[in-house]
Design a protein around this motif. Structure first.
Motif, mmCIF file in Angstrom:
data_model
loop_
_atom_site.group_PDB
_atom_site.id
_atom_site.type_symbol
_atom_site.label_atom_id
_atom_site.label_comp_id
_atom_site.label_asym_id
_atom_site.label_seq_id
_atom_site.Cartn_x
_atom_site.Cartn_y
_atom_site.Cartn_z
ATOM 1 N N LYS A 39 0.841 -1.196 0.000
ATOM 2 C CA LYS A 39 0.000 0.000 0.000
ATOM 3 C C LYS A 39 0.877 1.247 0.000
ATOM 4 O O LYS A 39 1.811 1.360 0.788
ATOM 5 N N ILE A 40 0.554 2.163 -0.907
ATOM 6 C CA ILE A 40 1.225 3.462 -0.962
ATOM 7 C C ILE A 40 0.193 4.541 -0.677
ATOM 8 O O ILE A 40 -0.910 4.524 -1.235
ATOM 9 N N THR A 41 0.561 5.472 0.185
ATOM 10 C CA THR A 41 -0.309 6.595 0.521
ATOM 11 C C THR A 41 0.335 7.879 0.027
ATOM 12 O O THR A 41 1.553 8.073 0.191
ATOM 13 N N ILE A 42 -0.452 8.739 -0.587
ATOM 14 C CA ILE A 42 0.038 10.042 -1.031
ATOM 15 C C ILE A 42 -0.633 11.126 -0.206
ATOM 16 O O ILE A 42 -1.864 11.290 -0.264
ATOM 17 N N LEU A 43 0.148 11.841 0.584
ATOM 18 C CA LEU A 43 -0.349 12.996 1.333
ATOM 19 C C LEU A 43 -0.228 14.216 0.425
ATOM 20 O O LEU A 43 0.855 14.528 -0.050
ATOM 21 N N GLY A 44 -1.342 14.900 0.201
ATOM 22 C CA GLY A 44 -1.405 15.906 -0.846
ATOM 23 C C GLY A 44 -1.927 15.258 -2.118
ATOM 24 O O GLY A 44 -1.514 15.604 -3.232
ATOM 25 N N GLY A 45 -2.867 14.307 -1.946
ATOM 26 C CA GLY A 45 -3.339 13.493 -3.054
ATOM 27 C C GLY A 45 -4.168 14.236 -4.078
ATOM 28 O O GLY A 45 -4.435 13.691 -5.157
ATOM 29 N N GLY A 46 -4.566 15.465 -3.779
ATOM 30 C CA GLY A 46 -5.279 16.274 -4.762
ATOM 31 C C GLY A 46 -4.369 17.205 -5.526
ATOM 32 O O GLY A 46 -4.843 18.054 -6.295
ATOM 33 N N GLY A 47 -3.064 17.061 -5.348
ATOM 34 C CA GLY A 47 -2.102 17.935 -5.999
ATOM 35 C C GLY A 47 -2.002 17.697 -7.492
ATOM 36 O O GLY A 47 -2.257 16.588 -7.983
ATOM 37 N N PHE A 48 -1.588 18.720 -8.203
ATOM 38 C CA PHE A 48 -1.575 18.655 -9.666
ATOM 39 C C PHE A 48 -0.645 17.574 -10.196
ATOM 40 O O PHE A 48 -0.897 16.977 -11.251
ATOM 41 N N ARG A 49 0.452 17.293 -9.503
ATOM 42 C CA ARG A 49 1.435 16.346 -10.025
ATOM 43 C C ARG A 49 1.128 14.887 -9.689
ATOM 44 O O ARG A 49 1.871 13.988 -10.105
ATOM 45 N N VAL A 50 0.058 14.623 -8.941
ATOM 46 C CA VAL A 50 -0.274 13.248 -8.566
ATOM 47 C C VAL A 50 -0.457 12.336 -9.783
ATOM 48 O O VAL A 50 -0.024 11.172 -9.755
ATOM 49 N N PRO A 51 -1.079 12.788 -10.887
ATOM 50 C CA PRO A 51 -1.181 11.895 -12.050
ATOM 51 C C PRO A 51 0.165 11.423 -12.586
ATOM 52 O O PRO A 51 0.244 10.327 -13.174
ATOM 53 N N MET A 52 1.216 12.206 -12.405
ATOM 54 C CA MET A 52 2.541 11.757 -12.817
ATOM 55 C C MET A 52 2.951 10.526 -12.013
ATOM 56 O O MET A 52 3.508 9.561 -12.538
ATOM 57 N N LEU A 53 2.675 10.560 -10.705
ATOM 58 C CA LEU A 53 2.978 9.418 -9.858
ATOM 59 C C LEU A 53 2.123 8.213 -10.223
ATOM 60 O O LEU A 53 2.608 7.077 -10.279
ATOM 61 N N ASP B 131 0.769 7.477 -13.074
ATOM 62 C CA ASP B 131 1.219 6.917 -14.343
ATOM 63 C C ASP B 131 2.446 6.032 -14.134
ATOM 64 O O ASP B 131 2.552 4.935 -14.703
ATOM 65 N N ALA B 132 3.387 6.506 -13.310
ATOM 66 C CA ALA B 132 4.584 5.704 -13.025
ATOM 67 C C ALA B 132 4.222 4.435 -12.266
ATOM 68 O O ALA B 132 4.791 3.364 -12.511
ATOM 69 N N LEU B 133 3.262 4.531 -11.346
ATOM 70 C CA LEU B 133 2.853 3.355 -10.581
ATOM 71 C C LEU B 133 2.134 2.334 -11.459
ATOM 72 O O LEU B 133 2.286 1.127 -11.269
ATOM 73 N N LEU B 134 1.341 2.813 -12.409
ATOM 74 C CA LEU B 134 0.682 1.890 -13.339
ATOM 75 C C LEU B 134 1.711 1.031 -14.072
ATOM 76 O O LEU B 134 1.475 -0.153 -14.348
ATOM 77 N N VAL C 29 -4.374 -2.206 -17.200
ATOM 78 C CA VAL C 29 -3.608 -2.329 -15.964
ATOM 79 C C VAL C 29 -4.455 -1.803 -14.814
ATOM 80 O O VAL C 29 -5.009 -0.700 -14.893
ATOM 81 N N LEU C 30 -4.568 -2.583 -13.751
ATOM 82 C CA LEU C 30 -5.426 -2.193 -12.635
ATOM 83 C C LEU C 30 -4.590 -1.763 -11.445
ATOM 84 O O LEU C 30 -3.680 -2.481 -11.010
ATOM 85 N N LEU C 31 -4.860 -0.584 -10.914
ATOM 86 C CA LEU C 31 -4.285 -0.117 -9.655
ATOM 87 C C LEU C 31 -5.372 0.671 -8.939
ATOM 88 O O LEU C 31 -5.548 1.862 -9.179
ATOM 89 N N PRO C 32 -6.152 -0.015 -8.098
ATOM 90 C CA PRO C 32 -7.248 0.661 -7.405
ATOM 91 C C PRO C 32 -6.732 1.787 -6.526
ATOM 92 O O PRO C 32 -5.629 1.696 -5.960
ATOM 93 N N GLY D 82 11.183 12.230 -17.491
ATOM 94 C CA GLY D 82 10.508 11.984 -16.227
ATOM 95 C C GLY D 82 10.971 12.955 -15.160
ATOM 96 O O GLY D 82 12.049 13.536 -15.248
ATOM 97 N N GLY D 83 10.152 13.133 -14.154
ATOM 98 C CA GLY D 83 10.469 14.056 -13.079
ATOM 99 C C GLY D 83 10.561 13.352 -11.740
ATOM 100 O O GLY D 83 11.088 12.245 -11.638
ATOM 101 N N TYR D 84 9.993 14.007 -10.725
ATOM 102 C CA TYR D 84 10.152 13.484 -9.379
ATOM 103 C C TYR D 84 9.447 12.153 -9.171
ATOM 104 O O TYR D 84 9.781 11.390 -8.280
ATOM 105 N N GLU D 85 8.466 11.840 -10.034
ATOM 106 C CA GLU D 85 7.790 10.541 -9.910
ATOM 107 C C GLU D 85 8.764 9.395 -10.154
ATOM 108 O O GLU D 85 8.696 8.344 -9.496
ATOM 109 N N GLY D 86 9.707 9.602 -11.082
ATOM 110 C CA GLY D 86 10.711 8.578 -11.332
ATOM 111 C C GLY D 86 11.625 8.368 -10.144
ATOM 112 O O GLY D 86 12.022 7.231 -9.837
ATOM 113 N N GLU D 87 11.973 9.459 -9.472
ATOM 114 C CA GLU D 87 12.816 9.356 -8.272
ATOM 115 C C GLU D 87 12.083 8.592 -7.174
ATOM 116 O O GLU D 87 12.669 7.762 -6.476
ATOM 117 N N ALA D 88 10.785 8.892 -6.995
ATOM 118 C CA ALA D 88 10.015 8.227 -5.949
ATOM 119 C C ALA D 88 9.917 6.732 -6.199
ATOM 120 O O ALA D 88 10.119 5.910 -5.283
#
Length: 448
Positions: free
Chosen positions: A2-16, A18-21, A59-62, A324-330
């Motif tokens: 399980k991964i939790t994102i604090l600030g989950g409504g932030g603009f860059r969340v879709p970048m994360l 996409d990387a997680l998918l 690809v499924l990632l609920p 890629g940006g910070y999502e790749g680092e994460a």
């Protein structure tokens, strides 16, 4: 996992997302929780994520969205944190107040970064304590700026299970490798410093340092952003390639003049742009995803625009627009820890003995070995005197800022601003702090 994102409504969340998918099946990620204090922002971003999932080919990632912190944290293995205390309205103030005093106005560098930290540190400490209670075994991956300062502030709560990330050093290394016509995976990048205050000192291929030849070649230097930004003459003088944010130190008056002459600061541009994006809710997943991509493209095109404008440069390199940006680092951090890769990553972590002129607890940004047992910084050793002096000064400023934020001391906050090398006098520091206090309710009530 399980991964939790604090600030989950932030603009860059879709970048994360996409990387997680792309890596979820490989890493075993089967749950994603988005937490934000704004249900409206969560709703808008969730529709974008639905569009990404539909476009991913099955690809499924609920994912779940919640405004309840405890619910988001329960059972988390990794917690990503990317919050903005004061939102973009606060960033506009952070940037404009120093500019009005003739000082660099930038989100993380100079007084703007310190003011941002004064608001952010108390909130981050509360979040860290919640993680310690509800997800004590989780790794905390911090994106929240100023990344190094914030990471150091919450070490006391989370210890070695917190790491700060930034995509700026990796992007520099990637650009240098391209200029050298080499694969970055085949090179060792001798990088050192603090977040947004670092230098690339050498690039080794196992046999020799390739950086001197690059520094001597003006054509190759002109092929990437830092080469154009700083110029070959200054880079050869340093014998190193600085992180792009050092432009605000080396060319401070140029940067002030460029921003003052522009119609909008970076914060004002983002505020206008993202207000339009979030206000345009109501469309379906495909349309929301299209709107997000268009907004992101415009955002990326204007990254570090004030520095490029001051240096007389045109728009960004197309390679960087698509990189890629910070999502790749994460994701790299998650994979290195979860799969015990022992991977070399440039991260923000406790110094130990990496930079011998700093104490063991000082958070630095250096190459680290990341694996299941933790993040281990590599030995950098001594560095040129001018870099050592600036690092030492800024580390003291960061720590004074943390102490001011925790204690609520106006005196320490003014001291931190006054000691910053971009601030010309104590009088100017007091003027800047008083202007911040007048415009930021959080500071007005918390610092006395």
């Amino acid at each position: 996992m399980k991964i939790t994102i604090l600030g989950g409504g932030g603009f860059r969340v879709p970048m994360l997302y996409d990387a997680l998918l792309a890596c979820a099946p490989r890493l075993g990620v089967d749950e994603l929780a988005l937490y934000d204090i704004s249900s409206e922002r969560l709703n808008r971003i969730s529709v974008v994520l639905q569009g990404q999932a539909a476009a991913s080919g099955g690809v499924l990632l609920p994912f779940t969205c919640t405004t309840r912190l405890e619910e988001a944290l329960e059972g988390a293995d990794f917690v990503f944190c990317a919050i903005r205390v004061g939102e973009l309205e606060g960033r506009v103030i952070d940037e404009r107040v120093p500019l009005n005093a003739g000082v660099v106005g930038q989100e993380t560098t100079g007084p703007g970064g310190l003011c941002f930290a004064l608001r952010t540190v108390p909130v981050m400490l509360e979040l860290a304590e919640a993680v310690a209670r509800h997800a004590p075994r989780a790794w905390f991956v911090n994106f929240t700026n100023p990344a190094g300062l914030v990471t150091e502030a919450i070490q006391g709560v989370l210890g070695g299970r917190v790491v700060g990330i930034c995509d700026s050093p990796t992007a520099l290394c990637r650009r240098v490798a391209r200029a050298l016509r080499r694969n970055p995976e085949d090179l060792w990048f001798d990088y050192f410093g603090l977040n947004h205050l670092g230098w690339l000192r050498a690039v080794r291929d196992g046999e020799r340092d390739l950086l001197p030849d690059l520094l001597a070649d003006d054509a190759r230097l002109e092929s990437f952003e830092e080469g154009r930004l700083f110029g070959g003459e200054w880079l050869r003088s340093l014998g190193m390639i600085p992180n792009e944010y050092l432009y605000f130190y080396y060319y401070a008056s140029d940067a002030v003049g460029a921003v003052r002459s522009s119609l909008q600061s970076r914060g004002e541009f983002l505020l206008e742009q993202q207000h339009a994006f979030y206000a345009a809710g109501g469309d379906g997943p495909a349309a929301a995803l299209h709107a997000w991509h268009a907004t992101r493209r415009e955002r990326e095109a204007r990254y570090m625009e004030e520095a490029r404008s001051a240096a007389g440069l045109d728009g960004r390199d197309e390679h960087e627009m698509d990189a890629g940006g910070y999502e790749g680092e994460a994701i790299a951090v998650v994979e290195a820890i979860a799969r015990n890769q022992g991977r070399v990553l440039i991260l923000n972590t406790a110094n130990a003995s990496s930079l011998p002129f700093l104490d063991a607890g000082a958070v630095v940004e250096v190459p680290c070995i990341a694996g299941s047992t933790g993040i281990v910084p590599t030995a950098v050793g001594d560095v040129p005197g001018h870099a050592r002096g600036l690092i030492t000064t800024i580390k003291d400023v960061e720590r004074t800022t943390i102490e001011a934020a925790v204690s609520g001391s106006r005196e320490l906050a003014v001291q931190a601003i006054a000691l910053h090398p971009l601030v010309p006098s104590v009088t100017v520091a007091r003027r800047i702090f008083d202007a911040y206090s007048a415009q930021h309710p959080q500071l007005r009530h918390s610092l006395r």
